[in-house]
Scaffold this motif. Structure first.
Motif, mmCIF file in Angstrom:
data_model
loop_
_atom_site.group_PDB
_atom_site.id
_atom_site.type_symbol
_atom_site.label_atom_id
_atom_site.label_comp_id
_atom_site.label_asym_id
_atom_site.label_seq_id
_atom_site.Cartn_x
_atom_site.Cartn_y
_atom_site.Cartn_z
ATOM 1 N N PHE A 260 0.838 -1.203 0.000
ATOM 2 C CA PHE A 260 0.000 0.000 0.000
ATOM 3 C C PHE A 260 0.873 1.253 0.000
ATOM 4 C CE2 PHE A 260 -2.921 3.194 1.477
ATOM 5 C CZ PHE A 260 -4.171 2.772 1.029
ATOM 6 N N SER A 261 2.028 1.179 0.707
ATOM 7 C CA SER A 261 2.909 2.351 0.812
ATOM 8 C C SER A 261 3.524 2.755 -0.513
ATOM 9 C CB SER A 261 4.014 2.078 1.833
ATOM 10 O OG SER A 261 4.924 1.095 1.349
ATOM 11 N N ILE A 262 3.564 1.816 -1.478
ATOM 12 C CA ILE A 262 4.112 2.141 -2.804
ATOM 13 C C ILE A 262 2.989 2.201 -3.850
ATOM 14 C CG2 ILE A 262 6.381 1.184 -2.291
ATOM 15 C CD1 ILE A 262 5.574 -1.262 -4.023
ATOM 16 N N ASP A 263 1.751 2.348 -3.350
ATOM 17 C CA ASP A 263 0.569 2.496 -4.213
ATOM 18 C C ASP A 263 0.261 1.256 -5.035
ATOM 19 O OD1 ASP A 263 0.343 5.019 -3.179
ATOM 20 O OD2 ASP A 263 1.298 6.005 -4.885
ATOM 21 N N SER A 264 0.727 0.108 -4.580
ATOM 22 C CA SER A 264 0.369 -1.148 -5.249
ATOM 23 C C SER A 264 -0.873 -1.690 -4.540
ATOM 24 C CB SER A 264 1.523 -2.149 -5.160
ATOM 25 O OG SER A 264 1.212 -3.329 -5.856
ATOM 26 N N PHE A 265 -2.020 -1.049 -4.826
ATOM 27 C CA PHE A 265 -3.236 -1.313 -4.057
ATOM 28 C C PHE A 265 -3.815 -2.707 -4.318
ATOM 29 C CE2 PHE A 265 -3.384 3.426 -4.819
ATOM 30 C CZ PHE A 265 -2.846 3.742 -3.571
ATOM 31 N N SER A 266 -3.655 -3.205 -5.531
ATOM 32 C CA SER A 266 -4.175 -4.542 -5.838
ATOM 33 C C SER A 266 -3.430 -5.606 -5.032
ATOM 34 C CB SER A 266 -4.056 -4.839 -7.333
ATOM 35 O OG SER A 266 -4.865 -3.956 -8.087
ATOM 36 N N ARG A 267 -2.091 -5.494 -4.977
ATOM 37 C CA ARG A 267 -1.314 -6.457 -4.206
ATOM 38 C C ARG A 267 -1.614 -6.304 -2.713
ATOM 39 N NH1 ARG A 267 2.877 -9.055 -6.493
ATOM 40 N NH2 ARG A 267 2.448 -10.458 -4.736
ATOM 41 N N ALA A 268 -1.800 -5.072 -2.277
ATOM 42 C CA ALA A 268 -2.157 -4.846 -0.875
ATOM 43 C C ALA A 268 -3.488 -5.524 -0.559
ATOM 44 C CB ALA A 268 -2.250 -3.347 -0.592
ATOM 45 N N LEU A 269 -4.449 -5.362 -1.458
ATOM 46 C CA LEU A 269 -5.765 -5.970 -1.257
ATOM 47 C C LEU A 269 -5.661 -7.489 -1.147
ATOM 48 C CD1 LEU A 269 -8.829 -5.745 -1.076
ATOM 49 C CD2 LEU A 269 -8.906 -5.747 -3.596
ATOM 50 N N GLU A 270 -4.823 -8.101 -1.963
ATOM 51 C CA GLU A 270 -4.646 -9.558 -1.917
ATOM 52 C C GLU A 270 -4.214 -9.998 -0.516
ATOM 53 O OE1 GLU A 270 -1.811 -10.700 -4.840
ATOM 54 O OE2 GLU A 270 -2.965 -9.886 -6.530
ATOM 55 N N HIS A 271 -3.268 -9.286 0.055
ATOM 56 C CA HIS A 271 -2.749 -9.661 1.370
ATOM 57 C C HIS A 271 -3.751 -9.359 2.482
ATOM 58 C CE1 HIS A 271 0.965 -9.890 -0.952
ATOM 59 N NE2 HIS A 271 1.501 -10.559 0.059
ATOM 60 N N PHE A 272 -4.433 -8.209 2.400
ATOM 61 C CA PHE A 272 -5.446 -7.892 3.408
ATOM 62 C C PHE A 272 -6.593 -8.904 3.347
ATOM 63 C CE2 PHE A 272 -4.117 -3.195 2.867
ATOM 64 C CZ PHE A 272 -3.107 -3.353 3.796
ATOM 65 N N ARG A 293 -9.638 -1.174 -0.934
ATOM 66 C CA ARG A 293 -10.773 -1.142 -1.863
ATOM 67 C C ARG A 293 -11.156 0.284 -2.206
ATOM 68 N NH1 ARG A 293 -14.431 -6.181 0.608
ATOM 69 N NH2 ARG A 293 -13.580 -7.749 -0.841
ATOM 70 N N GLU A 294 -11.082 1.164 -1.204
ATOM 71 C CA GLU A 294 -11.391 2.564 -1.480
ATOM 72 C C GLU A 294 -10.363 3.151 -2.439
ATOM 73 O OE1 GLU A 294 -12.336 6.758 0.880
ATOM 74 O OE2 GLU A 294 -11.665 4.983 2.003
ATOM 75 N N ALA A 295 -9.095 2.813 -2.266
ATOM 76 C CA ALA A 295 -8.047 3.301 -3.161
ATOM 77 C C ALA A 295 -8.247 2.784 -4.583
ATOM 78 C CB ALA A 295 -6.686 2.869 -2.646
ATOM 79 N N LEU A 296 -8.897 1.626 -4.712
ATOM 80 C CA LEU A 296 -9.185 1.038 -6.026
ATOM 81 C C LEU A 296 -10.562 1.454 -6.542
ATOM 82 C CD1 LEU A 296 -7.763 -2.528 -5.340
ATOM 83 C CD2 LEU A 296 -6.854 -0.882 -6.993
ATOM 84 N N SER A 297 -11.154 2.459 -5.876
ATOM 85 C CA SER A 297 -12.458 3.030 -6.259
ATOM 86 C C SER A 297 -13.613 2.055 -6.088
ATOM 87 C CB SER A 297 -12.416 3.534 -7.720
ATOM 88 O OG SER A 297 -11.429 4.538 -7.871
ATOM 89 N N ASP A 298 -13.428 1.048 -5.258
ATOM 90 C CA ASP A 298 -14.517 0.115 -4.946
ATOM 91 C C ASP A 298 -15.188 0.592 -3.659
ATOM 92 O OD1 ASP A 298 -16.230 -1.955 -4.418
ATOM 93 O OD2 ASP A 298 -14.673 -3.471 -4.095
#
Length: 327
Positions: A260-272, A293-298
């Motif tokens: 998440f800290s490097i704006d890789s929100f999809s990979r962050a979501l996978e781990h969360f 999810r919010e960062a990915l506009s969901d």
């Protein structure tokens, strides 16, 4: 009658050994608590039996019962320091921390040359933020044993908490000099010396890794050190933690935060998401999944996660604020 009491005393000693090895077959077969109850009923003045039952209560989170038994065991025989130690722990875990501290003060008065008792008092003083007193206790230990690494380690902990970085570093260096296997001391040295001596700090971390590369607790501390310094190293360590213990949700959470800290929100979501599946009652995990999810506009998914976080932790204002901002 004396023979019966002597037999029970020997049996209690045997049970302690069995308990340490987790093979208390006799106690398990007949019901451990019931077994202790029967022994105490037969011989109500054998202090070690109350200690055994107190240890059972403590292991099962029944701290009030443990306190009651240990207080009586000490009344029967106050010459056993281990009773005071477990009583202090029971008080601490029962949210009676000052009673725990006072128990260790009494123990230290009774056994002023017993280093393990003084170290435990030192720890309790630190827990209750009696930092200067804790340092004094550590110094008393060093008068008895000038090469005691644990005493230097506790001195370092207190100086760190007092924001005296220079003396904390000196103390941790002493601790590692007298016991170079103290992983926590190496990690704390790395953290405290990074700003002025990054190369030395890195060597401290490497030393900690050499000493203990399989403990997820150690690896998590090392990964946390790298969290804001070296993305790849931190991620590699989190992956290793997951391989060692796939059920370790902390590794998934922290790896997610790293992505998440490097704006890789999809990979962050996978781990969360994995963290939520493995521990579905942890509000924090849903909150962080909501942020991804919010960062990915969901927004629909984020709202559902924030709501779940609020349901699980209704007093948390951060979770409430995140949910209200999406409504």
């Amino acid at each position: 009658m004396k023979e019966i009491k002597y037999f029970i005393f020997l049996l209690s000693i045997a049970l302690v050994c069995c308990k340490d090895k987790k093979v208390s077959a006799v106690a398990t077969a007949s019901g451990e608590l019931e077994f202790y109850n029967e022994l105490i009923e037969e011989s109500p003045f054998v202090d070690s039996l109350y200690s055994l039952r107190a240890a059972y209560y403590y292991d099962h989170g029944q701290f009030k019962d443990a306190i009651k038994d240990l207080e009586y065991a000490i009344k029967l025989d106050s010459s056993r320091p281990q009773y005071f130690h477990l009583l202090a722990d029971s008080y601490l875990d029962n949210n009676q921390s000052f009673d725990g501290l006072n128990t260790m003060k009494e123990a230290a008065t009774r056994f002023p040359q017993r280093i393990s008792t003084l170290l435990k008092l030192c720890e309790f003083q630190n827990i209750l933020k009696r930092y200067e007193q804790s340092v004094i206790t550590a110094i008393e230990i060093l008068k008895i044993d000038p090469l005691n690494a644990e005493a230097y380690f506790m001195t370092g902990i207190n100086y760190r908490d007092l924001k005296d970085t220079a003396n904390a570093i000196k103390s941790f260096k002493k601790a590692t000099t007298y016991n170079d296997k103290l992983v926590d001391a190496w990690i704390l040295l790395a953290q405290l010396s990074y700003q002025k001596e990054p190369a030395y700090s890195e060597k401290c971390i490497e030393t900690a890794m050499r000493i203990d590369s399989l403990s997820v607790i150690t690896l998590n501390s090392i990964a946390a050190f790298y969290q804001d310094k070296n993305f790849e190293k931190a991620l590699t360590i989190y992956r290793k933690m997951i391989l060692i213990d796939p059920s370790n949700t902390t590794a998934y959470l922290n790896a997610g935060l790293l992505y998440f800290s490097i704006d890789s929100f999809s990979r962050a979501l996978e781990h969360f998401n994995i963290a939520c599946m493995k521990n579905p009652t942890n509000a924090q995990y849903y909150y962080y999944r909501g942020t991804a999810r919010e960062a990915l506009s969901d927004k629909t998914g984020a709202r559902a996660d924030y709501q779940m976080a609020v349901n699980l932790a209704p007093d948390n204002t951060e979770y409430k604020t995140a949910l209200n901002q999406l409504k």
